[in-house]
Write an enzyme that holds these catalytic residues in place. Sequence first.
Site, mmCIF file in Angstrom:
data_model
loop_
_atom_site.group_PDB
_atom_site.id
_atom_site.type_symbol
_atom_site.label_atom_id
_atom_site.label_comp_id
_atom_site.label_asym_id
_atom_site.label_seq_id
_atom_site.Cartn_x
_atom_site.Cartn_y
_atom_site.Cartn_z
ATOM 1 C CG ASP A 108 -2.040 1.053 1.048
ATOM 2 O OD1 ASP A 108 -2.580 1.149 -0.068
ATOM 3 O OD2 ASP A 108 -2.375 1.747 2.022
ATOM 4 C CE1 TYR B 67 -2.324 13.673 -5.141
ATOM 5 C CE2 TYR B 67 -2.004 11.315 -4.789
ATOM 6 C CZ TYR B 67 -2.777 12.452 -4.659
ATOM 7 O OH TYR B 67 -4.004 12.378 -4.055
ATOM 8 C CE LYS C 266 7.237 6.557 -10.879
ATOM 9 N NZ LYS C 266 5.931 6.421 -11.531
#
Length: 202
Positions: free
Chosen positions: A71, A156, A177
Amino acid sequence: MKRIVIATKNPGKAKEFKTLFAKYDMNAVSLPELSREIEDIDETGTTFEENAALKAEQIAKLLQTPVLADDSGLEIDALDGRPGVFSARYAGEPKDDMKNIDKVLDELQHIEDADRTARFVCVLAVSIPGESTLFKKGYCEGRIADTQAGDNGFGYDPIFIPNGYTETMAQLSPDEKNRISHRRNAIRQLEDWVKNFGKQMR
């Protein structure tokens, strides 16, 4: 070769975990690859740990096999940690990345740059039937930009600038990334356990 189920339908996430487990001669299988359909688990927890554990433990009990779940979300200091566990649906249902971003930027419009510190958080939970759930956590520290930039990410990413960078996460290459991401950092925390677990399972 031993198997562990990765509780995700996201192919990008599954690929990262498959790469890690393959190094230790373990087969990581994502939910779409199973021979039976697994219904989505309601994420009713109030923390990343609780939500990750809900998914891992329920699926492990159902399948009677080791399961890894994660999560993750964005914590913004000026918003007292919001959106946190509500990151995916911060602007309400149905989940909409652009609406979530717009809400965050609106709430931060009067916040100075130095006070826009934030972090992506990822919690991994590993559940093995009959054993206590294992947790590992990874972070990516940064700040929230004034405007969106970049097309390479999701969520985001277009407004999150990692520490040490001048570009948003969505402006970085996928390889760059992934190298610094919260999920990659959580996976690094898990690596020693995977190494030992793989030996035990042989």
